[in-house]
Design a protein around this motif. Structure first.
Motif, mmCIF file in Angstrom:
data_model
loop_
_atom_site.group_PDB
_atom_site.id
_atom_site.type_symbol
_atom_site.label_atom_id
_atom_site.label_comp_id
_atom_site.label_asym_id
_atom_site.label_seq_id
_atom_site.Cartn_x
_atom_site.Cartn_y
_atom_site.Cartn_z
ATOM 1 N N GLY A 1 0.866 -1.450 0.143
ATOM 2 C CA GLY A 1 -0.165 0.019 0.286
ATOM 3 C C GLY A 1 0.783 1.458 0.037
ATOM 4 O O GLY A 1 0.831 2.283 0.408
ATOM 5 N N ARG A 2 2.229 1.122 -0.399
ATOM 6 C CA ARG A 2 2.986 2.300 -0.832
ATOM 7 C C ARG A 2 2.250 3.883 -1.247
ATOM 8 O O ARG A 2 2.722 4.888 -1.138
ATOM 9 N N LEU A 3 2.065 3.114 -2.639
ATOM 10 C CA LEU A 3 1.460 4.147 -3.704
ATOM 11 C C LEU A 3 0.828 4.771 -3.940
ATOM 12 O O LEU A 3 -0.547 3.964 -3.474
ATOM 13 N N ASP A 4 -0.065 6.144 -3.376
ATOM 14 C CA ASP A 4 -1.155 6.448 -4.122
ATOM 15 C C ASP A 4 -0.789 7.583 -4.770
ATOM 16 O O ASP A 4 -1.702 6.813 -5.991
ATOM 17 N N VAL A 5 -0.320 8.170 -5.638
ATOM 18 C CA VAL A 5 -0.203 8.256 -7.171
ATOM 19 C C VAL A 5 1.149 7.787 -7.804
ATOM 20 O O VAL A 5 2.386 6.689 -6.946
ATOM 21 N N THR A 6 1.476 6.907 -8.883
ATOM 22 C CA THR A 6 2.483 6.321 -9.224
ATOM 23 C C THR A 6 3.571 6.759 -9.245
ATOM 24 O O THR A 6 3.480 8.151 -9.354
ATOM 25 N N ILE A 7 4.715 6.236 -8.437
ATOM 26 C CA ILE A 7 6.155 6.941 -8.787
ATOM 27 C C ILE A 7 6.180 7.390 -10.630
ATOM 28 O O ILE A 7 7.466 8.944 -10.360
ATOM 29 N N PHE A 8 5.806 7.385 -11.581
ATOM 30 C CA PHE A 8 5.832 8.221 -12.509
ATOM 31 C C PHE A 8 5.240 9.725 -12.576
ATOM 32 O O PHE A 8 6.659 10.207 -13.050
ATOM 33 N N GLU A 9 4.018 9.562 -12.170
ATOM 34 C CA GLU A 9 3.586 11.045 -11.552
ATOM 35 C C GLU A 9 4.399 11.915 -10.602
ATOM 36 O O GLU A 9 4.567 13.292 -10.204
ATOM 37 N N GLU A 10 4.335 11.052 -9.397
ATOM 38 C CA GLU A 10 5.753 11.682 -8.399
ATOM 39 C C GLU A 10 7.127 12.377 -8.830
ATOM 40 O O GLU A 10 7.217 13.609 -8.902
ATOM 41 N N ILE A 11 7.636 12.004 -9.803
ATOM 42 C CA ILE A 11 8.868 12.290 -9.978
ATOM 43 C C ILE A 11 8.773 12.989 -11.429
ATOM 44 O O ILE A 11 9.380 14.550 -11.360
ATOM 45 N N THR A 12 7.073 12.576 -11.739
ATOM 46 C CA THR A 12 7.733 14.113 -13.126
ATOM 47 C C THR A 12 6.857 15.014 -12.468
ATOM 48 O O THR A 12 7.386 16.022 -12.983
#
Ligand code: PMP
Ligand code: GLN
Length: 413
Positions: A34-45
């Motif tokens: 349950g770590r992600l609420d937005v994807t890592i791609f969205e977060e880093i972009t």
């Protein structure tokens, strides 16, 4: 009746359990931890945009694909191809996909019932997993794994098992793989060439996967979106191996091959019964999408060998620019055989937590990257805790600038 036969029969009769019933029964979009609420791609972009960093995180090219395809899309819009496409995709695109599979791999597919066009590979993966798996089933992936696999396996209610890809080349450990597959394994989900690790599986490795699928009566879903992005090694589609086609769903997408990631045109091919099962679910995900883009991708798939050959040679030069820069920055580089991602170990710079570093990297040096542990369950995250993934599908001058910035990392940590 074997499980595969049962699924095939269900597909034929259209009696697969409705996907919404399964999702309602226990969807866990966040996966095991349950770590992600937005994807890592969205977060880093988002972070890269906020800080003005060079974004080598989310994998998208900074130059558009062929003009002829953009023109074909504009023409399609101008000529009125603006309403719903058929659920399985426009005939011209299904024909072009069949021709592509024949031209490059010698595979024979009937465009009528062996191909379905999807909203990117993402929808293809979701529809295939939701169609074929549910509570009580296991889905095996290699680890690290592309993030949507974990999310959709969670949505389907199935159990996600993994087998590690091992440094330094990140190929499968065949003994570990054999130990991980059992009669509970409903699907072996392969990603080859592999995101994030950049490995291209060998004929021997793929043959073993097919043998295990036979032995345990599992279906193979193979995500081959990077099929044309390999560097001096040959991509072998699983479906070309003896005994594989009858139990394999192959997924690809226009995003990577043609540098139009925003068009979201993907496809699935395989035996009619399995494709029908995917189509059944896909109707309730998007029904269909991107009518004018489908026409343009049909034009793209027919492009000549010079175009296809050029994809990997251009990318390989970019890979080498970034690899040099990363080495100069003091990082240990794992040179990829395919995809547009390169991984490094940050441990030589004394870093122990790549996830924390990825969140600081844009502020520190003005470059964004993706931490590899987010593609893992906790044990795999421990094994990969100091690894970072960089995308090199950018113009050479952008990669040179990123390399220059990264050279300062050791002094800024
Ligand atoms: N599978 C893999 C391995 C990917 O890397 C990606 C996206 N980069 C996808 C699927 C999703 O493809 P699409 O954008 O066509 O949905
Ligand atoms: N597949 C792309 C990557 O690995 C990202 C796609 C997305 O943002 N969903 O970087």
């Amino acid at each position: 009746m074997s499980r595969t036969d049962r699924t095939l029969a269900q597909g034929r009769q259209g009696t697969l359990q409705a996907p919404w019933q399964r999702a309602a029964a226990g969807a866990n979009l966040l996966g095991a931890d349950g770590r992600l609420d937005v994807t890592i791609f969205e977060e880093i972009t988002t972070l890269a945009v906020r800080t003005g960093a060079i974004n080598l995180g989310q994998g998208f090219p900074d130059e558009d694909g062929p003009d002829v395809m953009a023109e074909a899309a504009r023409d399609a819009i101008a000529s009125g191809a603006n309403q719903y496409a058929p659920g399985k995709g426009i005939p011209a695109l299904r024909d072009a996909i069949a021709a592509h599979q024949q031209r490059f791999y010698g595979l024979d597919l009937d465009p009528e019932d062996q191909i379905v066009v999807t909203t990117g590979a993402t929808e293809a993966i979701a529809a295939a997993l939701l169609a074929l798996t549910g509570p009580g089933d296991e889905v095996l992936t290699f680890e690290p794994f592309y993030d949507s696999y974990g999310a959709v396996i969670g949505l389907s209610g199935a159990t996600h098992t993994t087998s590690p890809l091992v440094a330094p080349d990140f190929h499968p450990d065949l003994d570990a793989l054999e130990a991980a597959v059992s009669d509970r394994t409903r699907v072996i989900l392969v990603n080859n060439p592999h995101n994030p690790m950049g490995s291209v599986f060998t004929h021997t490795e793929l043959t073993r996967i097919v043998e295990l699928a036979h032995r345990h009566d599992a279906v193979i879903i193979t995500d081959e979106v990077y099929e044309h992005l390999t560097f001096g090694v040959q991509h072998v589609p699983v479906a070309t191996l003896p005994g594989a086609a009858e139990r394999t769903l192959t997924i690809s997408s226009a995003g990577k091959t043609f540098s139009f990631t925003g068009w979201k045109v993907g496809w699935v091919s395989g035996p009619p019964e399995l494709v029908a099962a995917v189509r059944t679910v896909k109707q309730f995900l998007s029904y269909s999408s991107g009518t004018p883009f489908q026409a343009a991708v049909a034009a793209g798939l027919a492009m000549d060998d010079a175009f296809y050959g050029g994809i990997s040679s251009t990318l390989q030069a970019k890979r080498d620019i970034l690899a040099d820069g990363l080495r100069t920055a003091g990082l240990e580089v794992f040179l990829p055989e395919g995809t547009y991602f390169i991984n490094v170990d940050t441990a030589p710079l004394g870093v122990t937590d790549a996830t924390a570093l990825a969140r600081r990297l844009p502020e520190l040096v003005g470059v964004a990257a993706i931490p590899v542990p987010v593609f893992c369950h906790p044990e795999g995250a421990e094994r990969t805790k100091s690894l970072l993934r960089f995308a090199f599908c950018k113009r050479p001058e952008v990669l040179e600038e990123a390399a220059a910035r990264l050279a300062q990392l050791k002094d800024r940590l």
